[in-house]
Motif scaffolding. Sequence first.
Motif, PDB file in Angstrom:
ATOM      1  N   GLY A   1      -9.003   6.169   9.179  1.00 39.45           N
ATOM      2  CA  GLY A   1      -8.637   5.635   7.698  1.00 39.45           C
ATOM      3  C   GLY A   1      -7.335   4.729   7.716  1.00 39.45           C
ATOM      4  O   GLY A   1      -6.982   3.519   7.662  1.00 39.45           O
ATOM      5  N   ILE A   2      -6.452   5.281   7.612  1.00 40.91           N
ATOM      6  CA  ILE A   2      -4.470   4.643   8.436  1.00 40.91           C
ATOM      7  C   ILE A   2      -5.288   3.912   9.557  1.00 40.91           C
ATOM      8  O   ILE A   2      -4.526   2.669   9.116  1.00 40.91           O
ATOM      9  CB  ILE A   2      -3.457   6.433   9.222  1.00 40.91           C
ATOM     10  CG1 ILE A   2      -4.008   6.832   7.506  1.00 40.91           C
ATOM     11  CG2 ILE A   2      -2.844   5.091   9.696  1.00 40.91           C
ATOM     12  CD1 ILE A   2      -2.630   6.082   6.443  1.00 40.91           C
ATOM     13  N   HIS A   3      -5.710   3.343  10.479  1.00 41.40           N
ATOM     14  CA  HIS A   3      -6.040   2.888  11.568  1.00 41.40           C
ATOM     15  C   HIS A   3      -6.438   1.594  10.604  1.00 41.40           C
ATOM     16  O   HIS A   3      -5.689   0.324  11.261  1.00 41.40           O
ATOM     17  CB  HIS A   3      -5.992   3.557  13.118  1.00 41.40           C
ATOM     18  CG  HIS A   3      -5.860   2.381  14.141  1.00 41.40           C
ATOM     19  ND1 HIS A   3      -5.159   2.353  14.773  1.00 41.40           N
ATOM     20  CD2 HIS A   3      -7.395   2.247  15.208  1.00 41.40           C
ATOM     21  CE1 HIS A   3      -5.716   1.813  16.108  1.00 41.40           C
ATOM     22  NE2 HIS A   3      -6.737   1.416  16.185  1.00 41.40           N
ATOM     23  N   ALA A   4      -7.175   2.282  10.531  1.00 43.59           N
ATOM     24  CA  ALA A   4      -8.554   1.520  10.147  1.00 43.59           C
ATOM     25  C   ALA A   4      -7.335  -0.077   9.170  1.00 43.59           C
ATOM     26  O   ALA A   4      -7.488  -1.096   9.125  1.00 43.59           O
ATOM     27  CB  ALA A   4      -9.400   1.087   9.408  1.00 43.59           C
TER      28      ALA A   4
ATOM     29  N   ASP B   1      -3.687  -4.725   8.819  1.00 48.63           N
ATOM     30  CA  ASP B   1      -2.607  -5.869   8.146  1.00 48.63           C
ATOM     31  C   ASP B   1      -3.061  -5.532   6.074  1.00 48.63           C
ATOM     32  O   ASP B   1      -2.517  -6.578   5.173  1.00 48.63           O
ATOM     33  CB  ASP B   1      -1.981  -6.820   8.572  1.00 48.63           C
ATOM     34  CG  ASP B   1      -1.339  -7.013   8.128  1.00 48.63           C
ATOM     35  OD1 ASP B   1      -0.605  -6.142   7.826  1.00 48.63           O
ATOM     36  OD2 ASP B   1      -0.312  -8.886   7.651  1.00 48.63           O
ATOM     37  N   VAL B   2      -3.405  -4.556   5.715  1.00 46.57           N
ATOM     38  CA  VAL B   2      -3.512  -4.083   3.694  1.00 46.57           C
ATOM     39  C   VAL B   2      -2.140  -3.956   3.165  1.00 46.57           C
ATOM     40  O   VAL B   2      -0.891  -3.726   4.048  1.00 46.57           O
ATOM     41  CB  VAL B   2      -4.138  -2.691   3.713  1.00 46.57           C
ATOM     42  CG1 VAL B   2      -3.788  -2.518   2.277  1.00 46.57           C
ATOM     43  CG2 VAL B   2      -5.563  -2.709   4.463  1.00 46.57           C
TER      44      VAL B   2
ATOM     45  N   ALA C   1      -2.386  -1.500  -1.923  1.00 49.13           N
ATOM     46  CA  ALA C   1      -3.272  -2.434  -2.519  1.00 49.13           C
ATOM     47  C   ALA C   1      -3.682  -2.051  -3.459  1.00 49.13           C
ATOM     48  O   ALA C   1      -3.686  -0.496  -3.743  1.00 49.13           O
ATOM     49  CB  ALA C   1      -4.633  -2.416  -1.421  1.00 49.13           C
ATOM     50  N   THR C   2      -4.169  -2.611  -4.270  1.00 49.98           N
ATOM     51  CA  THR C   2      -4.768  -1.610  -6.027  1.00 49.98           C
ATOM     52  C   THR C   2      -6.110  -2.084  -6.411  1.00 49.98           C
ATOM     53  O   THR C   2      -6.839  -1.562  -6.717  1.00 49.98           O
ATOM     54  CB  THR C   2      -3.572  -1.698  -6.863  1.00 49.98           C
ATOM     55  OG1 THR C   2      -3.565  -3.460  -7.259  1.00 49.98           O
ATOM     56  CG2 THR C   2      -2.318  -1.150  -6.445  1.00 49.98           C
TER      57      THR C   2
END
Length: 347
Positions: free
Chosen positions: A157-160, A165-166, A193-194
């Motif tokens: 998930g972190i990699h995605a 570029d979230v 992001a929210t």
Amino acid sequence: MNNSKAILKTPGTMKIIPADIPVPKDDEVLINIEYVGICGSDVHGFESGPFIPPKDPNQEIGLGHECAGTVVAVGRGVKKFKIGDKVNIEPGVPCGKCRYCLEGKYNICPDVDFMATQPNYRGALTHYLCHPESFTYKLPENMDTMEGALVEPAAVGIHAAMLADVKPGKKIVILGAGCIGLMTLQACRCMGATDIVVVDVLAKRLEMALKLGARHVIDGAAADVASRCQELLGDAGADIVFESAGAQATVKLAPYLVMRGGKIMIVGTVPGDTPINFLKINREVSIQTVFRYANRFPVTIEAISSGRFDVKSMVTNIYDYEDVQRAFEESVNNKKDIIKGVIKVAG
């Protein structure tokens, strides 16, 4: 000390058999495995055999690659670890010599030795496991080995999220709220992001998505997802759409949700040929696949240790090692209730 390992005897049948305790090479540590997470690829392997079948039909097949435990011996060249350290491992060991490795993209190394698949098909469901020091990580004092085992899917998930570029202010849709979708949700939250919409067809997963920080959830079986996303995010659509269900239907849906100039991130493993309506994305929309992770374990461990990334609440089922057959059977037959299952090997 005695050792054993759980292997896939035939599709649908796991068997625990005796095994020698491995001896660490000069650059390896010997780990007493305590927890192993059950990944979707493991469930697929249990049902149908490995994604990439071995060339030798007599090849022994192990399952499991999300694991953590305690160091019980070290090779004579090991400097970073000592007996008693709590550790987890990055289960893919690349060649370190090819173009991709030298560019830092070792996750796409064509010769990577990834656990539970080619070339060795060794699994983590064993009491004692050797692993290279360079792909082993010490866990902070405030993290236990169950959390350590779940660093691996969290790193996906972190990699995605990092590849996409979230940033704060981005509008995001996540298609699929299984383990990887929920890990991606948390990674997006960690990056600020929210405004995040999560889509799934299972109520328990949608409830968990709300608990973990989704602003809105959509039952994909009961709603027109594209229309509902427009209502929630505006007519332009989402800046980023993550496909994490690994299904052709969600891949086909993604172009109808993304805004002009946005991104579609294919995190799931999607089988077969999937048609895409390119007229829907012919405004500089980018499509990128996400394959495992590279250089993400340290940041993922820090995110979990700091409390910003909650992997433990996602664990719905804990099985004893001796119940490995039941663990996989329930993972296949009870998908609506299981978000994340783990197997307790020792500890």
